[in-house]
Design a protein around this motif. Structure first.
Motif, mmCIF file in Angstrom:
data_model
loop_
_atom_site.group_PDB
_atom_site.id
_atom_site.type_symbol
_atom_site.label_atom_id
_atom_site.label_comp_id
_atom_site.label_asym_id
_atom_site.label_seq_id
_atom_site.Cartn_x
_atom_site.Cartn_y
_atom_site.Cartn_z
ATOM 1 N N TYR A 175 0.836 -1.201 0.000
ATOM 2 C CA TYR A 175 0.000 0.000 0.000
ATOM 3 C C TYR A 175 0.873 1.253 0.000
ATOM 4 O O TYR A 175 1.863 1.343 0.725
ATOM 5 N N TRP A 176 0.461 2.225 -0.800
ATOM 6 C CA TRP A 176 1.219 3.460 -0.954
ATOM 7 C C TRP A 176 0.290 4.664 -0.958
ATOM 8 O O TRP A 176 -0.816 4.604 -1.501
ATOM 9 N N GLY A 177 0.757 5.740 -0.341
ATOM 10 C CA GLY A 177 0.038 6.992 -0.423
ATOM 11 C C GLY A 177 0.423 7.759 -1.669
ATOM 12 O O GLY A 177 1.280 7.323 -2.443
ATOM 13 N N GLN A 178 -0.185 8.921 -1.832
ATOM 14 C CA GLN A 178 0.058 9.752 -3.011
ATOM 15 C C GLN A 178 1.280 10.646 -2.850
ATOM 16 O O GLN A 178 1.779 11.194 -3.837
ATOM 17 N N GLY A 179 1.750 10.806 -1.638
ATOM 18 C CA GLY A 179 2.950 11.599 -1.398
ATOM 19 C C GLY A 179 2.647 13.008 -0.931
ATOM 20 O O GLY A 179 1.594 13.576 -1.221
ATOM 21 N N THR A 180 3.585 13.569 -0.195
ATOM 22 C CA THR A 180 3.495 14.954 0.252
ATOM 23 C C THR A 180 4.849 15.613 0.037
ATOM 24 O O THR A 180 5.888 15.020 0.329
ATOM 25 N N GLN A 181 4.828 16.826 -0.496
ATOM 26 C CA GLN A 181 6.069 17.506 -0.867
ATOM 27 C C GLN A 181 6.705 18.155 0.361
ATOM 28 O O GLN A 181 6.044 18.884 1.112
ATOM 29 N N VAL A 182 7.988 17.917 0.522
ATOM 30 C CA VAL A 182 8.791 18.616 1.529
ATOM 31 C C VAL A 182 9.894 19.358 0.792
ATOM 32 O O VAL A 182 10.663 18.750 0.050
ATOM 33 N N THR A 183 9.946 20.652 0.985
ATOM 34 C CA THR A 183 10.966 21.475 0.354
ATOM 35 C C THR A 183 11.719 22.234 1.430
ATOM 36 O O THR A 183 11.106 22.933 2.244
ATOM 37 N N VAL A 184 13.044 22.075 1.434
ATOM 38 C CA VAL A 184 13.894 22.729 2.433
ATOM 39 C C VAL A 184 14.789 23.715 1.704
ATOM 40 O O VAL A 184 15.621 23.327 0.881
ATOM 41 N N SER A 185 14.632 24.974 2.008
ATOM 42 C CA SER A 185 15.441 26.007 1.368
ATOM 43 C C SER A 185 16.683 26.288 2.204
ATOM 44 O O SER A 185 16.664 26.175 3.433
ATOM 45 N N SER A 186 17.738 26.676 1.514
ATOM 46 C CA SER A 186 19.012 26.939 2.215
ATOM 47 C C SER A 186 19.107 28.391 2.676
ATOM 48 O O SER A 186 18.300 29.221 2.337
#
Length: 121
Positions: A110-121
């Motif tokens: 089973y897999w979810g659709q995903g969630t975006q994580v963005t880390v800026s420098s």
């Protein structure tokens, strides 16, 4: 069929923290987080057994990420601290009715659709 829904992603700065959640529509024994950065293959992040007694982490996140679960809510969490730009990816929740806390994506049904994580420098 178990459905998985992730939440909690977003845009943060380096050094910040985030907590991802994944709610399952039914029971799964092993639950895990994987991630996929642009242009890269999906990679293992962390996994947890049903009881929580077994957890495994990718080396690059050890000491910064913590996986946990609340079985009463059929929910798994990924607490992320000291985030780095290289943690930027789509994070996927995965689950399976086996209880082996595997690190390979092929072990999860089973897999979810995903969630975006963005880390800026």
């Amino acid at each position: 069929q178990v459905q998985l829904v992730e939440s909690g992603g977003g845009l943060v700065q380096a050094g910040d923290s985030l907590r991802l959640s994944c709610a399952a529509s039914g029971r799964t024994n092993t639950m895990a987080w994987f991630r996929q950065a642009p242009g890269k293959e999906r990679e293992f992040v962390a996994t947890i057994s049903w009881s929580g007694a077994i957890t495994r982490y990718q080396d690059s996140v050890k000491g910064r990420f913590t996986i946990s679960r609340d079985n009463a809510k059929n929910t798994v969490y990924l607490q992320m601290i000291s985030l780095k730009p290289e943690d930027t990816a789509v994070y996927y929740c995965a689950g399976d009715r086996t209880n082996v806390a595997a690190t390979e994506s092929r072990s999860y049904t089973y897999w979810g659709q995903g969630t975006q994580v963005t880390v800026s420098s």
